[in-house]
Design a protein around this motif. Sequence first.
Motif, PDB file in Angstrom:
ATOM      1  N   ALA A  87       1.216  -1.161   0.179  1.00  0.00           N
ATOM      2  CA  ALA A  87       0.122  -0.129  -0.682  1.00  0.00           C
ATOM      3  C   ALA A  87       1.150   1.138  -0.093  1.00  0.00           C
ATOM      4  CB  ALA A  87      -0.728  -0.013   1.242  1.00  0.00           C
ATOM      5  N   MET A  88       2.256   1.313   0.688  1.00  0.00           N
ATOM      6  CA  MET A  88       2.888   2.785   0.935  1.00  0.00           C
ATOM      7  C   MET A  88       3.414   2.686  -0.264  1.00  0.00           C
ATOM      8  SD  MET A  88       4.116   1.400   4.392  1.00  0.00           S
ATOM      9  CE  MET A  88       5.557   2.832   4.188  1.00  0.00           C
ATOM     10  N   GLU A  89       3.615   1.525  -0.868  1.00  0.00           N
ATOM     11  CA  GLU A  89       4.369   1.792  -2.532  1.00  0.00           C
ATOM     12  C   GLU A  89       3.581   2.138  -3.363  1.00  0.00           C
ATOM     13  OE1 GLU A  89       6.497  -1.779  -3.135  1.00  0.00           O
ATOM     14  OE2 GLU A  89       8.170  -1.578  -1.127  1.00  0.00           O
ATOM     15  N   GLN A  90       2.050   1.527  -3.671  1.00  0.00           N
ATOM     16  CA  GLN A  90       1.245   2.282  -4.271  1.00  0.00           C
ATOM     17  C   GLN A  90       0.905   3.703  -3.915  1.00  0.00           C
ATOM     18  OE1 GLN A  90      -2.116  -0.047  -4.035  1.00  0.00           O
ATOM     19  NE2 GLN A  90      -1.220  -2.255  -4.747  1.00  0.00           N
ATOM     20  N   LYS A  91       0.723   4.033  -2.633  1.00  0.00           N
ATOM     21  CA  LYS A  91       0.673   5.773  -3.077  1.00  0.00           C
ATOM     22  C   LYS A  91       1.564   6.060  -2.710  1.00  0.00           C
ATOM     23  CE  LYS A  91      -3.929   4.832  -1.503  1.00  0.00           C
ATOM     24  NZ  LYS A  91      -4.891   5.206  -2.760  1.00  0.00           N
ATOM     25  N   VAL A  92       2.969   6.100  -2.203  1.00  0.00           N
ATOM     26  CA  VAL A  92       4.395   7.353  -1.996  1.00  0.00           C
ATOM     27  C   VAL A  92       5.631   6.477  -3.044  1.00  0.00           C
ATOM     28  CG1 VAL A  92       3.036   7.964  -0.115  1.00  0.00           C
ATOM     29  CG2 VAL A  92       4.655   6.368   0.454  1.00  0.00           C
ATOM     30  N   GLY A  93       5.120   5.728  -3.146  1.00  0.00           N
ATOM     31  CA  GLY A  93       6.349   4.838  -4.126  1.00  0.00           C
ATOM     32  C   GLY A  93       7.308   4.286  -3.218  1.00  0.00           C
ATOM     33  N   ARG A  94       8.818   4.406  -3.743  1.00  0.00           N
ATOM     34  CA  ARG A  94       9.458   3.436  -2.936  1.00  0.00           C
ATOM     35  C   ARG A  94      10.254   4.533  -2.582  1.00  0.00           C
ATOM     36  NH1 ARG A  94      10.665  -1.894  -1.818  1.00  0.00           N
ATOM     37  NH2 ARG A  94      12.779  -1.536  -2.318  1.00  0.00           N
ATOM     38  N   GLU A  95      10.029   5.660  -2.806  1.00  0.00           N
ATOM     39  CA  GLU A  95      11.104   6.526  -2.126  1.00  0.00           C
ATOM     40  C   GLU A  95      10.855   6.443  -0.505  1.00  0.00           C
ATOM     41  OE1 GLU A  95       9.345  10.565  -2.259  1.00  0.00           O
ATOM     42  OE2 GLU A  95       7.925   9.764  -3.597  1.00  0.00           O
ATOM     43  N   TRP A  96       9.981   6.191   0.263  1.00  0.00           N
ATOM     44  CA  TRP A  96       9.746   5.735   1.468  1.00  0.00           C
ATOM     45  C   TRP A  96      11.116   5.448   2.162  1.00  0.00           C
ATOM     46  CZ3 TRP A  96       9.452   2.041   4.810  1.00  0.00           C
ATOM     47  CH2 TRP A  96       9.057   0.675   5.143  1.00  0.00           C
ATOM     48  N   TYR A  97      11.456   4.295   2.100  1.00  0.00           N
ATOM     49  CA  TYR A  97      12.984   3.402   1.941  1.00  0.00           C
ATOM     50  C   TYR A  97      13.940   5.042   2.108  1.00  0.00           C
ATOM     51  CZ  TYR A  97      11.214  -0.805   1.338  1.00  0.00           C
ATOM     52  OH  TYR A  97      10.281  -2.515   1.847  1.00  0.00           O
ATOM     53  N   ASP A  98      13.969   6.210   1.317  1.00  0.00           N
ATOM     54  CA  ASP A  98      14.889   7.006   1.677  1.00  0.00           C
ATOM     55  C   ASP A  98      14.924   8.126   3.140  1.00  0.00           C
ATOM     56  OD1 ASP A  98      16.257   6.508  -0.929  1.00  0.00           O
ATOM     57  OD2 ASP A  98      14.663   7.852  -2.294  1.00  0.00           O
ATOM     58  N   TRP A  99      13.579   7.599   2.893  1.00  0.00           N
ATOM     59  CA  TRP A  99      13.499   9.353   4.701  1.00  0.00           C
ATOM     60  C   TRP A  99      13.648   8.237   5.847  1.00  0.00           C
ATOM     61  CZ3 TRP A  99       7.222   8.636   2.497  1.00  0.00           C
ATOM     62  CH2 TRP A  99       7.059   9.159   1.097  1.00  0.00           C
ATOM     63  N   GLN A 116       1.265  10.143   4.838  1.00  0.00           N
ATOM     64  CA  GLN A 116       0.510   9.288   4.858  1.00  0.00           C
ATOM     65  C   GLN A 116       1.290   7.393   4.595  1.00  0.00           C
ATOM     66  OE1 GLN A 116       0.514   9.703  -0.059  1.00  0.00           O
ATOM     67  NE2 GLN A 116      -1.991   9.063   0.298  1.00  0.00           N
ATOM     68  N   ALA A 117       2.209   7.961   4.257  1.00  0.00           N
ATOM     69  CA  ALA A 117       3.125   6.460   4.720  1.00  0.00           C
ATOM     70  C   ALA A 117       2.985   5.531   5.988  1.00  0.00           C
ATOM     71  CB  ALA A 117       4.554   6.503   4.421  1.00  0.00           C
ATOM     72  N   ALA A 118       2.791   6.045   7.785  1.00  0.00           N
ATOM     73  CA  ALA A 118       2.847   6.588   8.347  1.00  0.00           C
ATOM     74  C   ALA A 118       0.881   5.959   8.704  1.00  0.00           C
ATOM     75  CB  ALA A 118       2.576   7.552   9.159  1.00  0.00           C
ATOM     76  N   ASN A 119       0.296   6.718   8.359  1.00  0.00           N
ATOM     77  CA  ASN A 119      -1.129   5.919   8.452  1.00  0.00           C
ATOM     78  C   ASN A 119      -1.172   4.646   7.622  1.00  0.00           C
ATOM     79  OD1 ASN A 119      -1.830   8.776   9.554  1.00  0.00           O
ATOM     80  ND2 ASN A 119      -2.816   9.596   7.728  1.00  0.00           N
ATOM     81  N   THR A 174       9.634   7.642  13.889  1.00  0.00           N
ATOM     82  CA  THR A 174       9.848   8.197  14.407  1.00  0.00           C
ATOM     83  C   THR A 174      10.638   9.301  14.285  1.00  0.00           C
ATOM     84  OG1 THR A 174      10.651   5.801  15.640  1.00  0.00           O
ATOM     85  CG2 THR A 174      12.563   8.021  16.222  1.00  0.00           C
ATOM     86  N   ARG A 175      10.647   9.141  12.857  1.00  0.00           N
ATOM     87  CA  ARG A 175      11.209  10.381  11.952  1.00  0.00           C
ATOM     88  C   ARG A 175       9.938  11.763  12.187  1.00  0.00           C
ATOM     89  NH1 ARG A 175      14.868  10.869   7.441  1.00  0.00           N
ATOM     90  NH2 ARG A 175      16.583  11.960   8.815  1.00  0.00           N
ATOM     91  N   LEU A 176       9.293  10.842  11.553  1.00  0.00           N
ATOM     92  CA  LEU A 176       7.803  11.351  11.339  1.00  0.00           C
ATOM     93  C   LEU A 176       7.348  12.337  12.767  1.00  0.00           C
ATOM     94  CD1 LEU A 176       5.337  12.609  10.022  1.00  0.00           C
ATOM     95  CD2 LEU A 176       4.207  10.851  10.632  1.00  0.00           C
ATOM     96  N   ALA A 177       7.947  12.071  13.707  1.00  0.00           N
ATOM     97  CA  ALA A 177       7.529  12.258  15.209  1.00  0.00           C
ATOM     98  C   ALA A 177       7.976  13.482  15.819  1.00  0.00           C
ATOM     99  CB  ALA A 177       7.761  11.373  16.880  1.00  0.00           C
TER     100      ALA A 177
END
Length: 492
Positions: A87-99, A116-119, A174-177
């Motif tokens: 779901a995360m890859e569909q919505k925000v792509g694999r770039e979430w790994y970079d975050w 969005q990814a955190a949700n 954690t990084r979002l917090a």
Amino acid sequence: MKLFAPILLLALTAPPCFAELVTTDEDSKDGDHQVEVFRLTVTPAAEPTPAFAYRLIKPLDQLKEGNAPAYYRRIHAENILRGAQSAMEQKVGREWYDWLDADVPISQLPLDKVRQAANLSEKVVTHGPRAGADCKRVDWGFAPETLEGMEAIEFLLPEIQAMRELTRMVALHTRLAIAEHRYADAVDLMRINYRMGHDTAQVPFLVCGLVGIAEIGITNNNALDLIAAPDSPNLYWALAELPEPNLSLREAVQFEMSLGPRVFPLLRDPENASYAPAEWNRRFSGAFAQLERFNGNSRDVSSQLSSTFGGVGAGVLGYSHAKERLVDWGYGRDEVEGMAVGRVLAIYSARVYRVHADAAAKDIYLPWSEVRKGDPAWERLRQSGPFSDDPDRELIPIAHMLTPAVRTCCNAVARTERETALLRAVEAVRMHAAEAGELPAELADVTCVPVPNNPSTGEPFEYTLEAGVATFNLPWSDGHRVNRRYEIRLAD
């Protein structure tokens, strides 16, 4: 590490006056390797009141009954983890790994996408890591002592590999917090990840220890982000409360050193076993096939040895030498001459394996400050192949293949301990700055709390203060193939 120019390059040439962590790589002065550079612009932070207002370990009386791995496994077994990843890859792509990477400063995170990814991964974090980290017991249900033959090597651990993915999702939260200045939430999420790293390493396989070390490394990077966040709380006592060492691989090393006789029946108590001469010879010859199956990289060695023994009978290469060593060890010469060739070679191989395995295992019982000085036993093992002059040379290079993993794991544990101690040293400096209004000229000036030594050397960390920038240096010479430098300045 990756470089995210041009924003990052601008940040490096003109350090921010606000609190933040920026990372990059530089060549070492000698040009032989790279230095990971962490530039932290921090705010002074006094000791919390009470001292343990923030904790990276939940007190025992606050833990609930239950078994932590049951919750970790559920997320993996029921495909909850995979579903969230998809779901995360569909919505925000694999770039979430970079975050997740400290190479992307907190201020550069695309917060709408991160939220969005955190949700999408909230269910994973709540029902897996958080639920498990609040449990008292850690029982993975494995029984490594029952594994024999290649099963001891090929035993599958998919849930252990999934632990790394769970840690990454918690690190994203954690990084979002931190970005949202929810520091208490960030500390609690780090507590979960430290606990998961510890729990993963409870399985007595070295690979599980390495995954646990990786989880702690991810969390240490989150701690750096928090330390560099504006007006973040001081984590000195929270870090001091962590286990020391964070995890122990003693049981894993003990199991690893038992793999020789588990995988190679030839080594299993040959001095007291009784077989027909043909069976002894079969066991010795069969060890080569097992050797090749055990490690593809040893194919050339195995083929060379097999061709040496084939055609002219088992033991031509080492039989005479093995007989003489058995006599050296107290066997009567007539007794040795009366033994089957395969038994002579089996007794010799079992004893030699034990010599080299024990020498390798010594590392896990010593502090890295002693291990890093060098052990002639390792150099001896490297030079004790079938064609060497070593009196305890291995005719079948079993220890030669198994034992290097021990040194690698000891190094990884020590490197992680060095990074965790450095975090506490940085927090001691921040606490000093809160009292004195400036960074200390030297670590001896810090009197509010003890500054930990570099556990890899047993000596104080290398520290300098120049032009308002405090620098901690973790050099290559500590015995790790990682050179890090932490540059700290106070925010305006």
